[in-house]
Design an enzyme around this catalytic site. Structure first.
Site, PDB file in Angstrom:
ATOM      1  N   ALA A 244       8.245  65.579 -19.936  1.00 34.43           N
ATOM      2  CA  ALA A 244       7.077  65.244 -19.106  1.00 34.43           C
ATOM      3  C   ALA A 244       6.384  63.956 -19.522  1.00 34.43           C
ATOM      4  O   ALA A 244       5.335  63.621 -18.964  1.00 34.43           O
ATOM      5  CB  ALA A 244       6.065  66.381 -19.046  1.00 34.43           C
ATOM      6  N   ALA A 245       6.937  63.197 -20.454  1.00 32.64           N
ATOM      7  CA  ALA A 245       6.316  61.919 -20.807  1.00 32.64           C
ATOM      8  C   ALA A 245       6.338  60.961 -19.610  1.00 32.64           C
ATOM      9  O   ALA A 245       5.330  60.326 -19.290  1.00 32.64           O
ATOM     10  CB  ALA A 245       7.035  61.300 -22.003  1.00 32.64           C
ATOM     11  N   GLY A 246       7.496  60.864 -18.957  1.00 28.27           N
ATOM     12  CA  GLY A 246       7.589  59.999 -17.784  1.00 28.27           C
ATOM     13  C   GLY A 246       6.703  60.465 -16.644  1.00 28.27           C
ATOM     14  O   GLY A 246       6.099  59.656 -15.931  1.00 28.27           O
ATOM     15  N   ASP A 247       6.615  61.769 -16.460  1.00 24.81           N
ATOM     16  CA  ASP A 247       5.757  62.312 -15.403  1.00 24.81           C
ATOM     17  C   ASP A 247       4.285  62.066 -15.707  1.00 24.81           C
ATOM     18  O   ASP A 247       3.487  61.779 -14.809  1.00 24.81           O
ATOM     19  CB  ASP A 247       6.006  63.815 -15.244  1.00 24.81           C
ATOM     20  CG  ASP A 247       7.408  64.127 -14.764  1.00 24.81           C
ATOM     21  OD1 ASP A 247       8.011  63.270 -14.088  1.00 24.81           O
ATOM     22  OD2 ASP A 247       7.909  65.225 -15.071  1.00 24.81           O
TER      23      ASP A 247
END
Length: 308
Positions: A244-247
């Site tokens: 979820a870093a990119g999200d």
């Protein structure tokens, strides 16, 4: 307002000593169940960053459907346009190693039935933003993009999972977000020789007038927007996992744009959110709030904007 049209999943996450190779079984001590899906994650990230957010998607009429919506409802994401369909709720099967790297397999389930019709019924405005990913059918993403463009709003695509979007979808975009692998896959699909994310971003911005942000993991990000280069180094954080870093980046970045912030500030807030998400396990439980994002974003240094 931000409208997110995208996937809603339940994530089954297990920690492992190392990620398996082809045909290999690796044992983990247990697993955790978290709400996830790139659409849902980005909707939650934008909401926690301070935006008004509507999520358009689909879940099954099963227990996982309720679980997948729990945190979204608790944080105030508008779920009135999430369909309940006769398919299993989408699921992601995630292994994370002790360095924070991950492998993910996604079963689409109800996400295959996501429909953009709700956008036609909304009172969209030119200040609104549509945020897209690639875990729902592409033709539905294109229809959603066209609905937002008719209203005069902006369309952002996070090219994840990596793939080659249709030419019509690329043409409907105002901004593209890619990581290193996604940039390479897109360049190959376009028949370009470029391999480096910055070179791909620069060419997309220069030749196609498509503003592009390339996230570079621990190296931060580089963006080419309107002929100008933006480069940010990532803050040093203790990585637990990168799920979820990119999200978190995409949602917080879009929220900053929706709030009328300038591009350098929006990039800083996105990078801060993505970095903070790496410090906690899981997808949605790791997504930070505005009060955490602001001080880290303020501490980030933006290299001077340079013309192309």
């Amino acid at each position: 307002m931000i409208v997110v049209f995208g996937s809603i999943n339940i994530d089954l996450v297990t920690p492992v000593e190392r990620l398996p190779g082809p045909g290999e079984t690796v044992l983990g001590p247990g697993y955790a169940l978290h709400p996830g899906g790139k659409g849902a994650n980005q909707a939650l990230a934008a909401r926690r960053a301070g935006a008004d957010v509507v999520l358009v998607g689909a879940v099954g009429r099963d227990g996982f459907g309720d679980a997948a919506l729990t945190l979204l409802a608790a944080d105030g994401v508008d779920l009135a346009h999430v369909l309940r369909v006769a398919l299993p709720t989408g699921a992601a099967f995630i292994a994370t190693d002790r360095e924070g790297a991950n492998q993910i397999v996604v079963a689409a389930g109800a996400n295959a039935a996501a429909r953009p019709d709700a956008l036609e019924r909304m009172k969209l405005e030119p200040r609104d933003i549509l945020l897209l990913q690639r875990e729902v059918p592409e033709e539905a993403c294109l229809a959603a993009a066209r609905a937002m463009k008719r209203a005069g709003g902006r369309v952002i695509l996070n090219l994840a999972p990596a793939g080659a979007p249709a030419a019509a979808l690329l043409e409907a975009l105002d901004l593209l977000i890619v990581n290193e692998h996604e940039a390479m896959v897109l360049a190959q699909a376009l028949g370009w020789s470029e391999q480096e994310p910055e070179a791909v971003a620069r060419r997309l911005d220069g030749e196609r007038r498509l503003a592009t942000v390339a996230t570079l993991g621990a190296e931060g990000l580089v963006a080419w927007i309107g002929g100008a280069r933006h480069r940010l180094a990532a803050p040093e954080v203790e990585v637990v996992d990168t799920v979820a870093a990119g999200d978190s980046f995409a949602g917080a970045f879009a929220a900053a744009l929706a709030a009328g912030k300038a591009m350098p500030a929006a990039l800083r807030e996105g990078l801060a959110a993505g970095s903070l998400a790496c410090t906690r396990p899981g997808a949605q439980p790791s997504i930070p709030h505005a009060a955490e994002i602001a001080p880290l974003a303020a501490a980030l240094a933006d290299a001077p904007v340079s013309p192309g």
